[in-house]
Structures are given as C-alpha cells and as structure tokens.
Design a protein around this motif. Structure first.
Motif, PDB file in Angstrom:
ATOM      1  N   PHE A   1       0.825  -1.199   0.000  1.00 26.24           N
ATOM      2  CA  PHE A   1       0.000   0.000   0.000  1.00 26.24           C
ATOM      3  C   PHE A   1       0.860   1.250   0.000  1.00 26.24           C
ATOM      4  N   SER A   2       0.425   2.303  -0.699  1.00 20.34           N
ATOM      5  CA  SER A   2       1.061   3.610  -0.565  1.00 20.34           C
ATOM      6  C   SER A   2       0.668   4.180   0.786  1.00 20.34           C
ATOM      7  N   SER A   3       1.325   5.296   1.186  1.00 24.08           N
ATOM      8  CA  SER A   3       0.988   5.907   2.468  1.00 24.08           C
ATOM      9  C   SER A   3      -0.475   6.325   2.497  1.00 24.08           C
ATOM     10  N   ARG A   4      -1.021   6.829   1.360  1.00 21.71           N
ATOM     11  CA  ARG A   4      -2.421   7.223   1.322  1.00 21.71           C
ATOM     12  C   ARG A   4      -3.341   6.036   1.504  1.00 21.71           C
ATOM     13  N   ARG A   5      -3.042   4.931   0.813  1.00 28.47           N
ATOM     14  CA  ARG A   5      -3.910   3.760   0.922  1.00 28.47           C
ATOM     15  C   ARG A   5      -3.850   3.139   2.311  1.00 28.47           C
ATOM     16  N   GLU A 105       1.345  12.408  -0.595  1.00 27.12           N
ATOM     17  CA  GLU A 105       0.470  13.132  -1.518  1.00 27.12           C
ATOM     18  C   GLU A 105      -0.069  14.414  -0.894  1.00 27.12           C
ATOM     19  N   ALA A 106      -0.363  14.370   0.421  1.00 27.69           N
ATOM     20  CA  ALA A 106      -0.845  15.580   1.092  1.00 27.69           C
ATOM     21  C   ALA A 106       0.190  16.695   1.000  1.00 27.69           C
ATOM     22  N   HIS A 107       1.440  16.369   1.235  1.00 26.13           N
ATOM     23  CA  HIS A 107       2.496  17.378   1.176  1.00 26.13           C
ATOM     24  C   HIS A 107       2.736  17.857  -0.259  1.00 26.13           C
ATOM     25  N   LEU A 108       2.606  16.976  -1.222  1.00 27.25           N
ATOM     26  CA  LEU A 108       2.773  17.384  -2.615  1.00 27.25           C
ATOM     27  C   LEU A 108       1.683  18.359  -3.032  1.00 27.25           C
ATOM     28  N   ARG A 109       0.464  18.132  -2.578  1.00 23.92           N
ATOM     29  CA  ARG A 109      -0.618  19.056  -2.908  1.00 23.92           C
ATOM     30  C   ARG A 109      -0.445  20.384  -2.172  1.00 23.92           C
ATOM     31  N   ARG A 110       0.079  20.324  -0.952  1.00 23.87           N
ATOM     32  CA  ARG A 110       0.369  21.565  -0.250  1.00 23.87           C
ATOM     33  C   ARG A 110       1.457  22.341  -0.995  1.00 23.87           C
ATOM     34  N   ALA A 111       2.425  21.622  -1.558  1.00 23.86           N
ATOM     35  CA  ALA A 111       3.451  22.268  -2.381  1.00 23.86           C
ATOM     36  C   ALA A 111       2.814  22.937  -3.595  1.00 23.86           C
ATOM     37  N   ASP A 112       1.824  22.284  -4.208  1.00 23.17           N
ATOM     38  CA  ASP A 112       1.109  22.892  -5.333  1.00 23.17           C
ATOM     39  C   ASP A 112       0.502  24.227  -4.922  1.00 23.17           C
ATOM     40  N   TYR A 113      -0.101  24.247  -3.731  1.00 14.77           N
ATOM     41  CA  TYR A 113      -0.744  25.479  -3.251  1.00 14.77           C
ATOM     42  C   TYR A 113       0.281  26.586  -3.066  1.00 14.77           C
ATOM     43  N   TYR A 114       1.380  26.278  -2.394  1.00 16.62           N
ATOM     44  CA  TYR A 114       2.379  27.315  -2.154  1.00 16.62           C
ATOM     45  C   TYR A 114       3.018  27.776  -3.459  1.00 16.62           C
ATOM     46  N   MET A 127       7.795  19.664  -0.846  1.00 19.84           N
ATOM     47  CA  MET A 127       8.271  18.683  -1.823  1.00 19.84           C
ATOM     48  C   MET A 127       9.303  17.764  -1.186  1.00 19.84           C
ATOM     49  N   GLU A 128      10.236  18.342  -0.443  1.00 18.96           N
ATOM     50  CA  GLU A 128      11.269  17.540   0.210  1.00 18.96           C
ATOM     51  C   GLU A 128      10.649  16.569   1.208  1.00 18.96           C
ATOM     52  N   THR A 129       9.711  17.076   2.003  1.00 13.67           N
ATOM     53  CA  THR A 129       9.041  16.219   2.987  1.00 13.67           C
ATOM     54  C   THR A 129       8.328  15.063   2.298  1.00 13.67           C
ATOM     55  N   ALA A 130       7.617  15.355   1.227  1.00 12.40           N
ATOM     56  CA  ALA A 130       6.859  14.329   0.509  1.00 12.40           C
ATOM     57  C   ALA A 130       7.771  13.231  -0.002  1.00 12.40           C
ATOM     58  N   MET A 131       8.875  13.610  -0.594  1.00 17.54           N
ATOM     59  CA  MET A 131       9.742  12.616  -1.214  1.00 17.54           C
ATOM     60  C   MET A 131      10.551  11.853  -0.184  1.00 17.54           C
ATOM     61  N   LEU A 133       9.161  11.049   2.713  1.00 16.95           N
ATOM     62  CA  LEU A 133       8.158  10.130   3.250  1.00 16.95           C
ATOM     63  C   LEU A 133       7.972   8.911   2.357  1.00 16.95           C
ATOM     64  N   ASP A 134       7.914   9.148   1.039  1.00 18.67           N
ATOM     65  CA  ASP A 134       7.641   8.040   0.126  1.00 18.67           C
ATOM     66  C   ASP A 134       8.188   8.369  -1.267  1.00 18.67           C
ATOM     67  N   PRO A 135       9.454   8.058  -1.525  1.00 21.18           N
ATOM     68  CA  PRO A 135      10.040   8.366  -2.831  1.00 21.18           C
ATOM     69  C   PRO A 135       9.415   7.584  -3.973  1.00 21.18           C
ATOM     70  N   ASN A 136       8.607   6.555  -3.657  1.00 14.67           N
ATOM     71  CA  ASN A 136       7.931   5.789  -4.702  1.00 14.67           C
ATOM     72  C   ASN A 136       6.482   6.211  -4.897  1.00 14.67           C
ATOM     73  N   ASP A 137       6.064   7.280  -4.225  1.00 14.16           N
ATOM     74  CA  ASP A 137       4.729   7.801  -4.451  1.00 14.16           C
ATOM     75  C   ASP A 137       4.594   8.195  -5.919  1.00 14.16           C
ATOM     76  N   VAL A 138       3.473   7.840  -6.533  1.00  8.33           N
ATOM     77  CA  VAL A 138       3.295   8.061  -7.973  1.00  8.33           C
ATOM     78  C   VAL A 138       3.368   9.538  -8.320  1.00  8.33           C
ATOM     79  N   LEU A 139       2.709  10.364  -7.519  1.00  8.05           N
ATOM     80  CA  LEU A 139       2.742  11.799  -7.785  1.00  8.05           C
ATOM     81  C   LEU A 139       4.149  12.350  -7.625  1.00  8.05           C
TER      82      LEU A 139
END
Length: 359
Positions: A1-5, A105-114, A127-131, A133-139
């Motif tokens: 499972f990904s972190s989101r799942r 994914e939550a952090h990546l979307r927050r990066a989109d906002y900023y 972005m750094e936090t997201a990657m 947490l899970d460098p294999n996250d699809v996003l």
C-alpha cells in the motif's frame, strides 16, 4: 500500500467498516476513479464524490487530499480563476496535511498550493518532505520526472515516469506523460507503443488526447495517418499547427501556408507558441524564437501568472521545438521561464531530494 492507501485502510478498519464508512469509502473510491480517468466532466464528478465523503466524515483525510488534487488540476487547466480556486486549494491542503502528516500526496498538494501563491521556499519544503516520506509515491515520481525533463535529462525522466506508470497502471495521466516524455526525447517507436496502451485507457473528452496521437504519427513520419488523427481535434491553434506541419511535410505548401496564416490570425499566446513550433519544424529558427520572445519576454508585459509559467514549461518541452535547444537565445529564454517566481528553485529542491532513478 502507498501511504495514502494505508491511511484509508487503517482508518476504516479501526471503525469497523460500518455502513456509513462503507458509503464514505465508496464515495472516495468513485472520486479517485473519476480523478484518474480525466474524461469530460470527470473532475466535477470527482469533486462531488470527495465532498460527499466529507459530508459523512469531515476528518476523512484522503477525501481532502483528493479534493486538493481536483482544485490543483482545475486551477492549472484554467478551468477556475485564482480568486475562486486558491482559497479552496489552500483549505483542502491545510486539512490534508493536518489530518495526514505522513502522507506524501498531502504534502505534494500543499506544495502545489504554495507554488500557485508564489511561495517557492515553502513549496520546496513540502516537496522535500513528501519525497522523504515516500520516494515511490506516484505523484512524487511524476514531479521528479518533470524536473529531469526540464533539464533535458530525458532518460532519467522516462525511467521515473515508467515507475510512476508501474505504480498506478490505470492512470490515464501517467500514461499520457510517458508518451509525451518519449516524444520529446526522440524515442518515437517507444512512444508509439506507449500510445497504444494510453489509447486503451483514455476516455473521449480528454481534450489533448487527439493532439498527442497526432504528434506520435507526425514525428514518425506517418503524415497521412496524422491527418486522420487531426479530424478528432477541435478547431483551434493545435489543429492549425498540425495541419501546417503535415501539409508542409507532404510538400503541399499552399495548404501549409494557409493553415499557418489561420493560426497566426487566431492571435494570443497559445497560437503564437504553436506558430513557433511550425517555424521551428520548417527550420526557421529566427522566426520561431522571435515569436517565443514576443510571448515570454515582452518588456511591457506583466509578469505571467504561476499557472501560465507551468503551461509555458509544458509547451517549451514540445518535441517540435527540439531543434532550438542548442541556440543560445533559446537557452536564455528557457532559463528565464524556469527562474520566474522561483519555479526553478522549487523543482531543484524536488529533484535533489534523494529520489533514485533506479530501485
């Protein structure tokens, strides 16, 4: 499972999967399906499903993450203006990060906002936090692939994008991006194979699918087949660009020039960039670069909005502009677009955050 799942599964299991939560999960899964499919009206359907899940549980983090994705995409596609979208995107990403701090994914979307609000430093931190947490996250893989592509590291970009496809093999978007990266890298035969996989997944109403299929045929030299694909493209700059290129390659210069004149007559930035593609394809580098400078470097022009810069980055990765890459004028122009409003800074932080090209 990904972190989101994992988050979704553990949350629902901890509550016993009662009827309310089954309905909540169903709405969430419907939302994810529509968000990934990206057919006509699917973003609106996804938004409605995520909102329905939140009506049943306002603390359902994954629905907030999904809703943030919808707002980010609709903002990037110019479907909604910044005054309307950015407060919604900010609220959704704030809830997402607060409720699921361990979700990439939550952090990546927050990066989109900023990034959309011009705060590149904060975007880079998320972005750094997201990657991490899970460098294999699809996003995360997709964003990292984009970073490498924008630095002409196409082999690395393609490898990362293939990993994104493997991570979510039913995602229309990930397959689309793989085809696009293969085309800009000049790997046309591989792009044709990837395009057939994409064709089996995409839904009518995806606005640039016909354009991508036409690009595959044009860049392989299959001009008659490309004309067939052009019939599926609505009237507008992309259609006229393709007609101008195809007729030129078929040595039908009257038709080619007529299509180019129609393109120039449309006016606006999109038409100008597509006209630059036509000139570049014809080997008229001076005219192509002049048009690009008119769009992106006019002294009297206001600074472009952040989403405009993202669109310019997509256009400047066009395979039809590949012949300009060695031109110093092109390099200066491209550097300007990347640096504007800190976009390059954010991408650099993402690209250097430890995401490996190979497992």
């Amino acid at each position: 499972f990904s972190s989101r799942r994992r988050h979704t599964r553990s949350r629902l299991l901890s509550r016993g999967l009662g009827d309310v939560y089954k309905r909540q999960l169903n709405e969430y899964q419907r939302g994810r399906f529509f968000f990934k499919r990206r057919g006509e009206g699917d973003l609106e359907r996804a938004e409605a499903s995520f909102k329905s899940a939140l009506e049943q549980d306002p603390d359902f983090a994954d629905a907030w993450i999904g809703l943030a994705g919808v707002y980010s995409v609709r903002f990037g596609h110019n479907e909604l203006g910044p005054e309307e979208t950015l407060p919604l995107l900010g609220d959704a990403t704030r809830h997402a990060v607060s409720l699921a701090p361990g979700s990439s994914e939550a952090h990546l979307r927050r990066a989109d906002y900023y990034q959309a609000t011009g705060k590149a430093q904060l975007a880079g931190q998320h972005m750094e936090t997201a990657m991490a947490l899970d460098p294999n996250d699809v996003l995360a893989l997709g964003k990292s692939a984009g970073y490498h592509a924008h630095r002409s590291r196409f082999d690395e970009a393609i490898e990362l994008q293939r990993r994104a496809v493997q991570g979510d093999p039913t995602s229309v978007l990930q397959h689309h991006n793989l085809v696009a990266f293969l085309l800009v890298a000049g790997r046309y035969a591989e792009a044709a194979v990837a395009a057939e996989v994409y064709r089996a997944l995409y839904s009518p109403g995806i606005d640039d699918a016909g354009e991508l299929f036409a690009d595959v045929e044009i860049l392989q030299g299959n001009y008659e087949q490309a004309l067939v694909q052009v019939r599926s493209i609505a009237n507008g700059p992309p259609r006229e660009r393709n007609l101008a290129i195809i007729h030129h390659e078929l040595q039908q210069e009257a038709e080619a020039d007529a299509a180019l004149q129609r393109l120039l007559a449309i006016g606006g930035e999109e038409a100008a960039i597509h006209a630059a593609e036509v000139y570049a394809r014809r080997g008229q580098a001076d005219e192509a670069i002049r048009l690009l400078f008119d769009v992106l470097d006019t002294p009297q022009r206001d600074a472009p909005e952040q989403r405009e810069l993202c669109q310019y980055n997509v256009w400047l990765l066009s395979p039809y502009l590949a012949g300009l890459r060695s031109d110093a004028r092109w390099q200066a122009l491209y550097a300007q677009v990347l640096e504007a409003r800190g976009y390059s800074t954010m991408l650099a932080r993402a690209g250097n955050s430890g995401v490996a090209v190979k497992n």
